[in-house]
Design a protein around this motif. Sequence first.
Motif, PDB file in Angstrom:
ATOM      1  N   ASN A 110      -5.853  -1.356  -6.399  1.00  0.00           N
ATOM      2  CA  ASN A 110      -5.265  -0.277  -7.194  1.00  0.00           C
ATOM      3  C   ASN A 110      -3.761  -0.325  -7.006  1.00  0.00           C
ATOM      4  N   ASN A 111      -3.053   0.054  -8.029  1.00  0.00           N
ATOM      5  CA  ASN A 111      -1.597   0.084  -7.956  1.00  0.00           C
ATOM      6  C   ASN A 111      -1.175   1.306  -7.139  1.00  0.00           C
ATOM      7  N   PRO A 112      -0.596   1.110  -5.942  1.00  0.00           N
ATOM      8  CA  PRO A 112      -0.224   2.254  -5.120  1.00  0.00           C
ATOM      9  C   PRO A 112       0.886   3.103  -5.751  1.00  0.00           C
ATOM     10  N   HIS A 134      10.072   5.276  -1.106  1.00  0.00           N
ATOM     11  CA  HIS A 134      10.359   6.660  -1.502  1.00  0.00           C
ATOM     12  C   HIS A 134      11.463   7.248  -0.620  1.00  0.00           C
ATOM     13  N   ASP A 177       0.814   4.158  -8.710  1.00  0.00           N
ATOM     14  CA  ASP A 177       0.194   5.106  -9.637  1.00  0.00           C
ATOM     15  C   ASP A 177       0.172   6.523  -9.068  1.00  0.00           C
ATOM     16  N   LYS A 178       0.170   6.635  -7.741  1.00  0.00           N
ATOM     17  CA  LYS A 178       0.063   7.941  -7.092  1.00  0.00           C
ATOM     18  C   LYS A 178       1.410   8.648  -6.932  1.00  0.00           C
ATOM     19  N   VAL A 179       2.497   7.952  -7.285  1.00  0.00           N
ATOM     20  CA  VAL A 179       3.833   8.538  -7.104  1.00  0.00           C
ATOM     21  C   VAL A 179       4.016   9.704  -8.067  1.00  0.00           C
ATOM     22  N   LYS A 180       4.476  10.818  -7.519  1.00  0.00           N
ATOM     23  CA  LYS A 180       4.785  11.981  -8.347  1.00  0.00           C
ATOM     24  C   LYS A 180       6.257  11.910  -8.722  1.00  0.00           C
ATOM     25  N   ASN A 194       0.829  -1.198   0.000  1.00  0.00           N
ATOM     26  CA  ASN A 194       0.000   0.000   0.000  1.00  0.00           C
ATOM     27  C   ASN A 194       0.868   1.253   0.000  1.00  0.00           C
ATOM     28  N   ASP A 195       0.224   2.382   0.227  1.00  0.00           N
ATOM     29  CA  ASP A 195       0.926   3.665   0.219  1.00  0.00           C
ATOM     30  C   ASP A 195       2.035   3.736   1.270  1.00  0.00           C
ATOM     31  N   LYS A 240       6.315   0.220 -10.345  1.00  0.00           N
ATOM     32  CA  LYS A 240       4.957   0.427 -10.851  1.00  0.00           C
ATOM     33  C   LYS A 240       4.626  -0.623 -11.917  1.00  0.00           C
TER      34      LYS A 240
END
Length: 173
Positions: A101-103, A64, A105-108, A56-57, A86
């Motif tokens: 959901n692919n966590p 990160h 996907d939210k990476v900036k 998860n996140d 990803k």
Amino acid sequence: QLRYIDFLDNVDVPEHQKNTLSDQRKNEIVSCLKIFNEALTKHSINKKLLVINRINDTHVGLFHNYLLVDKNYKGNTYNNKMSTLKTFLKWAIDKFSLRINNPFDKVKMIPVLIKKDTISKMEFKNLLNIIKPENGIDTRGNIKRNRYKLYLKDALELALHTGGRREEVIELK
């Protein structure tokens, strides 16, 4: 992760899904998975017990921080590692029909500034002046070769004036 590596090596992969990755790229992907495992281990998360649909996140955040703080990676490398993870999770979600959901996907992604240096007219003229038959001798290896070509100066000027890439300039008619 082992199944993904097998997939990259085309083990039991249908013919239409086989990939043509270079060994270098496969090694980069494996290395990235190892780095993800290191990040989990650093935070006392047992990678063998972590089920893929539980990523998860929080795990993405740990990865990160591991990339930026512990490894001190910059933009391009960070973006590459995040993209690799990803893609791995996207493959796993598709392969095992997971309803998550692919966590990643939210990476900036980190913006990367590309510094394009140009040379002056004088520097270009100096470059053309040193292109001579005697300066084109290649002594690497066992064979001594003269890499000088009569058209080399003209080709460089053509590339400069067209702004084309090497392949584009070579293919001009």
